[in-house]
Design a protein around this motif. Sequence first.
Motif, mmCIF file in Angstrom:
data_model
loop_
_atom_site.group_PDB
_atom_site.id
_atom_site.type_symbol
_atom_site.label_atom_id
_atom_site.label_comp_id
_atom_site.label_asym_id
_atom_site.label_seq_id
_atom_site.Cartn_x
_atom_site.Cartn_y
_atom_site.Cartn_z
ATOM 1 N N VAL A 172 0.853 -1.186 0.000
ATOM 2 C CA VAL A 172 0.000 0.000 0.000
ATOM 3 C C VAL A 172 0.892 1.240 0.000
ATOM 4 C CG1 VAL A 172 -1.706 1.307 1.308
ATOM 5 C CG2 VAL A 172 -1.877 -1.185 1.196
ATOM 6 N N TRP A 179 -4.155 7.034 2.788
ATOM 7 C CA TRP A 179 -3.772 5.889 3.599
ATOM 8 C C TRP A 179 -2.794 6.306 4.688
ATOM 9 C CZ3 TRP A 179 -6.204 1.342 2.775
ATOM 10 C CH2 TRP A 179 -6.776 1.089 1.522
ATOM 11 N N TYR A 201 -6.277 -7.292 2.196
ATOM 12 C CA TYR A 201 -5.161 -6.551 2.776
ATOM 13 C C TYR A 201 -4.484 -7.417 3.836
ATOM 14 C CZ TYR A 201 -7.063 -2.430 0.452
ATOM 15 O OH TYR A 201 -7.499 -1.537 -0.486
#
Length: 1031
Positions: A172, A179, A201
Motif C-alpha cells: 500500500v 492511507w 489486505y
Amino acid sequence: MGPLVWLLCLCSLALSYTAGGDVCVSGHDSGPVFEGQPSNVLFPEGLTEEPVIFTCQARASPAATYRWKVNGTEVLLGEDSRYTLVAGNLLIGSPQRGRDAGSYQCLASNRCGTVLSQAANLKFGYVHPFPPDPRSPQTVPEGGGITLNCQPPPHYPVLSYRWFFNEFPVFVKLDSGRWFISQVTGNLHLAKAELRDTGDYYCFTTNHMNVHTKNVFSRANQLTVQPDANPRKSAPKIRVRFPPETYALTGQTARLECFAHGNPVPTLRWRKVESSLPPKVAPSADTPTLTIPNLSFEDEGLYECEAQNSEGQDSYQGRITVQARPEWTQVMSNSEVEISSEMHWSCLAAGKPKPSIHWLRNGLPLRTQDRIEVNGGQLRISHLTLEDSGMYQCVAENKHGTIYSNAELRVQVHAPDFRLSPVRRLVPAARGGRVVIECRPRAAPKPTLFWSRGTELLTNSSRVTVTPEGNLWITNISRADEGRYTCFAENYLGKANSTGILSVRESTKITLAPSNADINQGENVTLQCHASHDPSMDLTFTWSLNGASLDPEKSGGHFRRLEADGQLRHAGTYSCTAQTVVDSTSASARLVVRGPPGPPGGIVIKDVNETVVELGWSQGYDNHSPIGKYVVKGRSSLAPVWKQMRTDPPTVEGNAESAYVIGLLPWTHYEFQVIASNILGSGEPSMASAMVRTRQAAPTVAPSGLGGGGGDRNELIITWTPMAQEYQNGDGFGYILAFRKRGALLWLVERVPGADSSRFIYNNQSLSLYCPFQVKIKAYNSQGEGPFSQTAIVYSAEGEPTEAPRRINATALTAFEIMVSWDPVEHVTPNGAVQGYEIRYWRPQDRKEAADRVRTAGLETMARVSGLRPITVYYVTILAYNSAGTGPPSPQTFVTTKKPPPDRPPGNVSWRTDGSWVTVIWDQVKALKNESAVLGYKILYRHEGQHALKVLEKNKRSISLPLPKDNSYVVLEICAWGEGGNGPPHETIVSRDSSTDMMVQNSAGHLSQCHTLLPTAAVLLLLIGLGELRL
C-alpha cells in the motif's frame, strides 16, 4: 611500652605496603580502569548455535582478574560449562530466554582494588506467527473512512509495519494522503474509500534484531467498498491519536501520530500551542507523523494536530515531557592522601528525574559508619588508615539509566624524602625585592619543617618568614642575604634535609614608559617601553591588554615597542612588563579608540498588541563618540531576512531606550534587533530579542480571485484564492460567502472553515441552468470578520448547447490537411454560453462513435484539421460545446484528401560559385501515378538565423543565391511541391571556399523546415533580411 609497640607495628605495616606482595605498591601499581564495558545485547530467540558475548576489559598493574554477576548473583564460571571467560569477556553458550535473560555486570580486580562495570541487559528478540484463524470481512461505503486492525502477535522488540494489497509484494502506497499505517498499533487507516480499494489486505510486520530480521504477515483482511452514486461528504474525524502524555529522552527522536477520516481527504497541520514549531520539524509539519529529532528541553510543551477539509475541522492535543538520563557535572579524581588525615570526594549529576547517588568501595556498597560519612554526592573519610586505600565508585542513577565515576584512593605513609622535590640548587633574587624558597619533601604523615642559613637556625622576623607549609620568604633583599639555606623535615618515621644557594642580582627598572593615546578607528598607534637590568641576565618584554597577555607572535615578540592598527577591540589599558629570571617591573598606558557604537544590550519586549510592539533596551558602549540615533530591524516567520522596521517616533534619538515598532502583521512571530550609530558609523546589531507573537485581530482584507461556474446540474460552484498566512490575522480562520440570484433581495450566507479552502458547492434541486448569481466573500477568524470583497457574477451549472451549427463546408488543402468552416450558433442561450466548437471526423469504415475530435478555443468558425491520410474520404460534423458538454451534431459532410506529393527529394544536386554568388542545379522530380503533380520547387535559404523562401515554377531547375561575405556557410533546402503538399527536401551546405564541396542529403526521417513552410497559396516570396535572389 604500649606506644613503642604500636609504632613498631605501624612501621612494619608501612614496610609491607611499600614492599609489594598482596599490597598495592605506591608509584608502581595502579588499580583497574575500564577500557571496555559490557553493553546491552538483543539476541534472536532460538539461535542456539551462536554464543552471547559480553565485553569487559580493564587497564591495571598488575593485570586485573575478572568476575561476573547476573541479576546480582555471582556467575559460577567453573561449575557451568555454558559460561566461558576469555580475557575478561564472558561467553554464554546455547543461550535461552527463560534461563539467561537478565542484567550482567563485570568486576575487575587486582591488589589495588575492585571496580564494578555498568549493567548490561541480555534480552531475546522474537515474533510469533499470526493466528491462522480467518478474519471477518469489512465493508465501507464509497467516500467513507475505515480502519483495518493488524492485531500483531506477541513480539519483542517493537515491530515495523507495512501492508500489502491482494498479493505480495504490492505494498500500500502512502503518498496519496488517503492511507496511513500506524507504527504504534500497526493498523491501516483509510481516510476516504474508493471503489478501487476493494480487495484483500495483509499486515506485514518486520522484527529488527541487529543484523537479524524476521518477517511475518497476517491472514487476509477482506475489504469491500460499496458503490454510492453520490458519496456523502463528511467533516474530518481524528481516528489516530498520540498519547495525552508522551515521555521522551533528550537526544532521542519523538514521533507523534495523527490521522483523520473524512471526505474530501483532510489535510493535516501541526502546531505547538503557545509557541512555534521548531524549524527541525518542518519536513513533517503537514504529515500524519510529526517527527521531532534530537529532543531538547525546549521541545517540551503542548502539541496540537488539526485535520481540515471543506466540510469542517477536528483537532487533538497532547503534551511532550522531555526527561534525561544521568549525566556527570562533577566527577572525582585519583587521590593520594597521607595517613591519619581526612579525604573528601564530591560528585554531582544532572538528569530528569533527579538522579540518586550512592557509593561503592572495591565493588561493595559504602554507607555511613564510624570514620565514614556518606551524604548523597559527598563522601568524607577521617583519620585515614592504610585499609582505606582502594577503588571507589560514585554511582548516579534514575529510571532512565546508571552512570559510574571511578577513582583510586592511596593512603600514604613514609619518612621524609627530598629525592623527588629537592630545594632549588641556585635561587637568584633581585636586590630590594623578595624571594620564596620552597620546601616540599615527600612524607606521610606530614613532617615538621624548619630552616637554617649556614649553621644559623632561622626564626620569623620582619624580613624572614617560615610559612606553615614550610616555605621560606625573605623580603627587602640585600647582598648580605647571599648564602646557603637548608630545609630540615622530620616525622616519626625519619628525617631528611635539602640545601640551596641564594644569589642576589641588580633589580630591573622602567626607564621609558608607554604614553596614553587617543585615536579614531583605523588610525595607527605605537607604544614604546624601555628598561634597565642586571647585565648578567636576559631581559624580555611582554605586553598585556586589560590584564590579558598578548600573543608574542601577534604583538611583535619580546620587543620594546607595540604597534596597533586602531580597531575597537584594541582599546583599553596596555601594560608593558620588563622581566628577568629574578624580578619584573611594569608600566601602563591607556589607549582610547573612537568608533561606531557597540551593540545595545538587554533587548526586551515591553508590550504587544495586534500591530505594534514596544521595545526597550539599554545603551551600549558609545566607543567615546556620542550615539546619534537607533535603527530597529526585524524579521518574521514569514519573511526571515532582517529589514528595517517602521517606528514611532520615526527617528529614534540616541538618548532613547525604547521605541514602538509599528505596521506589524497580527498573529505573526517577530524578533527584533537594535543598531546604534554615531558620526563614525553604525555599530554591530544587538542580540536578537525573544521571539514574540503579535496579538490576533479580525481580518482586514478580503479574499481575491472570486469566481466559479460549471459543475453538475443544480449546482453553483464558487471558487476563490486562499488567503496567505500573513493576512489571516488569527486562528479559527475561514471564509464567509454571501450569494443571491441577480435581482433578489435576500443574501444566502455560508461559512467555509479552513484557511486552505478554495471552493464551495451550493446544491439546490430547484436551481435553474446558467442562472446568474451575485457573489461576495470575506474572511473570518476567532477575533471577528473582515470586509466583503467586490461583488462578482457567477453562473450556476450550464446545460449542454441545444443548437447545432449549420452550413458545414470541408475543403482539402493537401493530402494531409483539410479546412472546415461553419455558421455559428447563438453564443449565449438560457442553457449557458458556448465556449467553442468540436470537429469530429472519421473514415467510412470507422464507427462514428470512435471519431477523432479537435476542439477550437473560442468562437472561431473556421479551423484546420491535419494529420490525415492521403486520398481518403472523411466524414465531418461540428458540435458546439460548453462546460456541461457538447450539443447536437450538425449535418455531416464529407471531403476527400488529395494525392500525396512525390516522396523523393530532387536528385543530382550540384552547385558552383561565381564570386559572391552560388548557382545550384538539380534534376526534375517526376510524380508517379498515385502522387500529385509537381507544380514547382521551394528553396529555403538559411544563414545565421536568417531565412529566405523562394518558390519556382516546375520548369525551373536552378537558382542563383548570394554567399555570405565571410567564410561561413549557408544551408539550402530544396523540395518539390504540388497540390498534395511539400515533398521531402534535399539539404545542401554551401561554402564560399570553392575547394570545399559540402553536400548533404537529408535522411527520410529528418524533419526539415521545408515541410513546415507556409502553403503555396498563402505566400509566393518571403525575404527576411537578405538581398535579392537571382534566377
